[in-house]
Design an enzyme around this catalytic site. Structure first.
Site, PDB file in Angstrom:
ATOM      1  N   CYS A   2     -50.017 -14.078 -61.838  1.00 19.84           N
ATOM      2  CA  CYS A   2     -51.361 -13.605 -62.560  1.00 19.84           C
ATOM      3  C   CYS A   2     -51.194 -12.074 -63.122  1.00 19.84           C
ATOM      4  O   CYS A   2     -49.734 -11.870 -62.647  1.00 19.84           O
ATOM      5  CB  CYS A   2     -52.315 -13.551 -61.921  1.00 19.84           C
ATOM      6  SG  CYS A   2     -52.976 -14.622 -60.675  1.00 19.84           S
ATOM      7  N   ARG A  27     -49.980 -14.039 -68.386  1.00 19.26           N
ATOM      8  CA  ARG A  27     -49.249 -13.765 -67.129  1.00 19.26           C
ATOM      9  C   ARG A  27     -50.394 -15.029 -66.660  1.00 19.26           C
ATOM     10  O   ARG A  27     -50.569 -15.323 -65.416  1.00 19.26           O
ATOM     11  CB  ARG A  27     -49.307 -12.820 -66.150  1.00 19.26           C
ATOM     12  CG  ARG A  27     -48.497 -11.491 -66.287  1.00 19.26           C
ATOM     13  CD  ARG A  27     -47.777 -10.222 -65.871  1.00 19.26           C
ATOM     14  NE  ARG A  27     -47.637 -11.282 -64.877  1.00 19.26           N
ATOM     15  CZ  ARG A  27     -46.422 -11.257 -63.998  1.00 19.26           C
ATOM     16  NH1 ARG A  27     -45.324 -11.031 -64.548  1.00 19.26           N
ATOM     17  NH2 ARG A  27     -46.118 -11.914 -62.757  1.00 19.26           N
ATOM     18  N   TRP A  76     -54.429 -16.673 -63.045  1.00 18.34           N
ATOM     19  CA  TRP A  76     -54.582 -17.933 -63.161  1.00 18.34           C
ATOM     20  C   TRP A  76     -53.930 -18.666 -62.150  1.00 18.34           C
ATOM     21  O   TRP A  76     -53.568 -18.657 -61.537  1.00 18.34           O
ATOM     22  CB  TRP A  76     -52.681 -17.780 -63.772  1.00 18.34           C
ATOM     23  CG  TRP A  76     -52.194 -19.191 -64.697  1.00 18.34           C
ATOM     24  CD1 TRP A  76     -52.242 -20.097 -65.770  1.00 18.34           C
ATOM     25  CD2 TRP A  76     -51.856 -19.860 -63.746  1.00 18.34           C
ATOM     26  NE1 TRP A  76     -51.586 -21.318 -65.920  1.00 18.34           N
ATOM     27  CE2 TRP A  76     -51.151 -21.326 -64.707  1.00 18.34           C
ATOM     28  CE3 TRP A  76     -50.734 -20.806 -62.058  1.00 18.34           C
ATOM     29  CZ2 TRP A  76     -50.761 -22.715 -63.846  1.00 18.34           C
ATOM     30  CZ3 TRP A  76     -50.841 -21.229 -62.130  1.00 18.34           C
ATOM     31  CH2 TRP A  76     -49.431 -22.999 -63.024  1.00 18.34           C
ATOM     32  N   ASN A 102     -51.201 -11.077 -56.840  1.00 15.60           N
ATOM     33  CA  ASN A 102     -50.697 -11.837 -57.368  1.00 15.60           C
ATOM     34  C   ASN A 102     -49.536 -12.232 -56.568  1.00 15.60           C
ATOM     35  O   ASN A 102     -48.397 -11.849 -55.869  1.00 15.60           O
ATOM     36  CB  ASN A 102     -49.609 -11.269 -58.971  1.00 15.60           C
ATOM     37  CG  ASN A 102     -49.078 -12.382 -59.249  1.00 15.60           C
ATOM     38  OD1 ASN A 102     -48.946 -12.956 -59.748  1.00 15.60           O
ATOM     39  ND2 ASN A 102     -47.322 -11.697 -59.628  1.00 15.60           N
ATOM     40  N   GLY A 103     -49.757 -14.027 -56.621  1.00 18.45           N
ATOM     41  CA  GLY A 103     -48.030 -14.472 -56.171  1.00 18.45           C
ATOM     42  C   GLY A 103     -49.256 -15.887 -55.349  1.00 18.45           C
ATOM     43  O   GLY A 103     -50.543 -15.711 -55.192  1.00 18.45           O
ATOM     44  N   GLU A 498     -35.904 -29.131 -77.695  1.00 20.40           N
ATOM     45  CA  GLU A 498     -36.647 -27.825 -77.954  1.00 20.40           C
ATOM     46  C   GLU A 498     -37.894 -27.259 -78.737  1.00 20.40           C
ATOM     47  O   GLU A 498     -38.861 -27.131 -78.983  1.00 20.40           O
ATOM     48  CB  GLU A 498     -36.114 -26.957 -78.000  1.00 20.40           C
ATOM     49  CG  GLU A 498     -36.639 -25.430 -78.274  1.00 20.40           C
ATOM     50  CD  GLU A 498     -37.530 -24.443 -77.290  1.00 20.40           C
ATOM     51  OE1 GLU A 498     -37.209 -25.725 -76.362  1.00 20.40           O
ATOM     52  OE2 GLU A 498     -38.077 -23.912 -77.512  1.00 20.40           O
ATOM     53  N   LYS A 502     -41.858 -27.003 -78.339  1.00 21.08           N
ATOM     54  CA  LYS A 502     -42.337 -26.449 -79.539  1.00 21.08           C
ATOM     55  C   LYS A 502     -43.765 -26.895 -79.316  1.00 21.08           C
ATOM     56  O   LYS A 502     -45.150 -25.853 -79.128  1.00 21.08           O
ATOM     57  CB  LYS A 502     -41.675 -25.995 -80.146  1.00 21.08           C
ATOM     58  CG  LYS A 502     -40.506 -24.256 -79.763  1.00 21.08           C
ATOM     59  CD  LYS A 502     -40.804 -23.090 -79.159  1.00 21.08           C
ATOM     60  CE  LYS A 502     -41.765 -23.110 -78.102  1.00 21.08           C
ATOM     61  NZ  LYS A 502     -40.059 -23.105 -77.331  1.00 21.08           N
ATOM     62  N   GLU A 505     -45.916 -27.874 -77.034  1.00 22.39           N
ATOM     63  CA  GLU A 505     -46.746 -27.004 -75.761  1.00 22.39           C
ATOM     64  C   GLU A 505     -48.172 -26.139 -77.232  1.00 22.39           C
ATOM     65  O   GLU A 505     -48.990 -25.395 -75.429  1.00 22.39           O
ATOM     66  CB  GLU A 505     -46.157 -25.558 -74.956  1.00 22.39           C
ATOM     67  CG  GLU A 505     -45.207 -24.632 -76.091  1.00 22.39           C
ATOM     68  CD  GLU A 505     -44.394 -24.068 -75.046  1.00 22.39           C
ATOM     69  OE1 GLU A 505     -42.823 -24.007 -75.301  1.00 22.39           O
ATOM     70  OE2 GLU A 505     -44.514 -23.718 -73.951  1.00 22.39           O
ATOM     71  N   HIS A 521     -31.823 -47.771 -78.972  1.00 18.20           N
ATOM     72  CA  HIS A 521     -31.739 -48.788 -76.846  1.00 18.20           C
ATOM     73  C   HIS A 521     -33.223 -47.895 -76.960  1.00 18.20           C
ATOM     74  O   HIS A 521     -33.380 -48.730 -75.552  1.00 18.20           O
ATOM     75  CB  HIS A 521     -30.724 -47.660 -76.156  1.00 18.20           C
ATOM     76  CG  HIS A 521     -29.199 -48.118 -77.138  1.00 18.20           C
ATOM     77  ND1 HIS A 521     -28.871 -48.476 -77.015  1.00 18.20           N
ATOM     78  CD2 HIS A 521     -28.637 -46.445 -77.650  1.00 18.20           C
ATOM     79  CE1 HIS A 521     -27.606 -48.185 -77.334  1.00 18.20           C
ATOM     80  NE2 HIS A 521     -27.675 -47.300 -77.650  1.00 18.20           N
ATOM     81  N   LYS A 619     -47.178 -17.370 -68.733  1.00 16.99           N
ATOM     82  CA  LYS A 619     -46.168 -16.933 -69.728  1.00 16.99           C
ATOM     83  C   LYS A 619     -44.866 -16.550 -68.644  1.00 16.99           C
ATOM     84  O   LYS A 619     -43.765 -16.995 -68.967  1.00 16.99           O
ATOM     85  CB  LYS A 619     -46.235 -15.578 -69.918  1.00 16.99           C
ATOM     86  CG  LYS A 619     -45.014 -14.975 -70.464  1.00 16.99           C
ATOM     87  CD  LYS A 619     -43.809 -15.726 -72.335  1.00 16.99           C
ATOM     88  CE  LYS A 619     -42.700 -15.435 -73.035  1.00 16.99           C
ATOM     89  NZ  LYS A 619     -42.478 -16.526 -73.648  1.00 16.99           N
TER      90      LYS A 619
END
Ligand code: F6R
Length: 624
Positions: A2, A27, A76, A102-103, A498, A502, A505, A521, A619
């Site tokens: 958060c 966040r 979050w 936060n945590g 990558e 991208k 998400e 295969h 993020k």
């Protein structure tokens, strides 16, 4: 995971808190709220399930007349669904002590049971609420020992209550606490979650991240774990959880607040894609020119004995940073240094494979990714030295690591990582060349060639970005597809991964990145008529093989969009070509990733997705 903010000063607190929360939304953004104390010691509390815009409207409909101290939070969810009841700030039974956090408080169930037995009533499903009732309980105990009073006389009681509570909490927390009876101070505590103090003139700030207050001040203090800050309008004092005074020298942050804003682009992601020439420049700056061993040593203080003696490198990272690590493996091994790469979240069992003769490199944009930090601790416990590659000054990772190489890419706000990725790869090249020079596994002339070609990359990225309109057209045309496949070989295989990450998400469609040679295969069975297959096919030692894999995909009906350079284009037959400039094969990921980032962006744009804040994501992933 958060964002928290606190403000004390003469300006309109709600405006400052709301603006800070907007900047911290990266966040987490499922609910948010603010709490302020007015000089009459009444509490003003507003919370919403949803985003900061909704909170802003709620505040405007019922504004606070005057205010002193205030705290805010954007959430979050970890414990408890996203809802108004679970939104922060949380209050104690008296409605006078207020906390944002936060945590994760790991012993919250145990604390809750004890506190409920003592008569406290819980109103939410969050772990945070245990903290606020614990502070209330400590205040009660201190008052009972005769330390009561009013206003400023109560400040020592408030401090002592928060200190004792913080010392009793287990887990990770960055907290800001206010008490209606002490309107002239905010208390802030840090344990394993990021927390910074912003020092202004007649005003001070507390936040998860500097972007929340950069508009007002650049003077910053990065708090340490196990510390409390007593934040008043004209002063900030620091103490350990044991009550000892702590000292901090403020640092001046070079980023300005406009650097953290969109700068005319529709989305942060697009802005950050365009900032990549500068990101590479910043990562390379001052680190390559003389190509003598001491250049990097001064910067990262990595002892030459260590560089010369290590038998291998272990890279740990998550998500996009993991893909940068995979590129790093090709680069280090190209210069003869054996390298393993693991997801930080899967590293536990492999930690015993590293030791003092292996250098662990932890890669993390935020420097706060919990999986990466835990993996670092495990590698450390096995005797390995840790080098952090990160973008974030003062982050937890930089404190845990023995050595740090900053990528200097500036704040990355878009949830999908772009410019930070390119900075991480650039850092890999710098390190690998430096190691090769120091270990004598490269000729000086070759090292100079690599360095000179690397220094040209920023201009070549600019050229690659010129393909934006053409890429937008291709992306728009195929944006209706439910499935995308990305294939490549060798050093561009991580770029295929990558490219797929991208698009997943930010567009919420299925995409797979695959080693081109592995398709036959099994996975080739998924190809159907007109399925978009993006193939990285730039000039390389594996181009003929990639050309063959493209033919195999086309034979099954795929629509192949090939990422080529001018030379390789002549050897590839595809439906569409996206041309990037030519560089050395080993450096090509710095260019081939750019069109794939743009492609993902334009597919998401066509699908009208929330590009900078994709669903279900945040993020900085500060929980395991
Ligand atoms: C994807 C993305 C994530 C992060 C991952 C690690 O675009 O941003 O996959 O790369 O969560 O984050 P950091 O680099 O902050 O450790």
């Amino acid at each position: 995971m958060c964002g928290i903010i606190g403000y004390i000063g003469g300006k309109k607190s709600t405006d400052i808190l709301v603006d800070g929360l907007r900047r911290l939304e990266y966040r987490g953004y499922d609910s948010c709220g603010v709490a302020l104390i007015d000089p009459g010691q009444a509490l003003y509390l507003k919370r919403v399930s949803g985003r900061v815009d909704a909170l802003d409207k709620l505040i405007a409909s019922d504004p606070i007349k005057k205010s002193a101290a205030g705290i805010g939070h954007t959430r979050w969810a970890t414990h408890g669904v996203p809802s108004e009841d679970n939104a922060h700030p949380h209050t104690d039974c008296s409605g006078q002590v207020v906390v944002v956090h936060n945590g994760i408080i790991e012993n919250y169930l145990e604390l809750k049971e004890k506190l409920e037995k003592a008569g406290h009533r819980f109103k939410s499903e969050t772990d945070t609420e245990a903290a606020v009732h614990l502070v209330e309980e400590k205040i009660k105990a201190l008052n009972a020992t005769g330390r009561s009073g009013d206003g400023d006389q109560l400040e020592p009681v408030f401090f002592e209550a928060v200190r004792r509570a913080a010392a009793e909490l287990k887990g990770s927390f960055a907290m800001a606490v206010i008490w209606a009876k002490c309107p002239n101070m905010i208390l802030a505590a840090r344990q394993h979650s990021p927390l910074v103090i912003g020092l202004g003139n007649g005003e001070n700030f507390v936040a998860s991240d500097v972007s929340a207050f950069l508009k007002h001040t650049k003077r910053t203090v990065f708090m340490n774990d196990g510390e409390l800050a007593v934040v008043k309008k004209d002063s900030v004092g620091y103490f350990t959880f044991q009550g000892k005074k702590a000292e901090h020298d403020p640092v001046t942050i070079q980023w300005d607040s406009t650097m953290a804003e969109k700068g005319g682009y529709k989305h942060f992601m697009l802005k950050e894609i365009h900032e990549q020439p500068g990101s590479v420049e910043n990562t390379l700056r001052g680190r390559l020119l003389p190509l003598k061993g001491d250049v990097l040593q001064r910067e990262i203080n990595l002892p030459s004995e260590l560089i010369k003696s290590v038998k291998g490198v272990q890279i740990i990272a998550c998500g996009t940073a993991y893909h940068a690590g995979l590129v790093g493996r090709y680069v280090f091994e190209n210069f003869g240094l054996q390298t393993s790469v693991d997801f930080a979240s899967e590293f536990s069992d492999r930690a015993r494979m590293v030791g003092a003769d292996v250098l662990t490199i932890a890669v993390s944009q935020s420097g706060e990714t919990a999986d990466t930090i835990y993996a670092v601790r495990e590698a450390k416990a096995s005797g390995s030295k840790i080098l952090a590659i990160t973008n974030t000054l003062g982050s937890t990772l930089t404190r845990e690591a023995d050595f740090v190489l900053y990528t200097h890419c500036g704040p990355e706000i878009g949830v999908a990582s772009t410019k930070a990725f390119i900075g991480q790869i650039a850092a890999m090249y710098v390190l690998a060349i430096h190691f090769a020079v120091m270990r004598g596994t490269i000729f000086d002339a070759d090292a100079r060639t690599y360095a000179n070609e690397l220094l040209k990359i920023p201009r070549l990225i600019e050229d690659a970005l010129e393909g934006e309109k053409a890429i937008a057209r291709v992306a728009d045309r195929v944006s209706g597809s439910e499935h995308f496949l990305f294939i490549a070989r060798h050093i561009n295989f991580p770029i295929a991964l990558e490219g797929a990450l991208k698009i997943k998400e930010i567009s919420y469609v299925h995409a797979e990145g695959y080693a081109a040679g592995e398709m036959k295969h099994g996975p080739i069975a998924i190809i159907y008529k007109n399925m978009p297959v993006l193939a990285v096919a730039t000039t390389s030692s594996v181009l003929d093989l990639v050309a063959g894999n493209i033919e195999e995909a086309k034979a099954r009906g795929a629509e192949v969009i090939a990422i080529v350079d001018e030379d390789s284009r002549k050897r590839i037959k595809a439906s569409q070509y996206i041309v990037v400039p030519k560089t050395l094969e080993i450096l090509s990921p710095l260019l081939t990733v750019v069109p794939l980032q743009l492609f993902a962006y334009f597919v998401a744009l066509a699908k009208k997705c929330d590009i900078d804040k994709p669903r279900n994501l945040a993020k900085s992933v500060t929980v395991r």
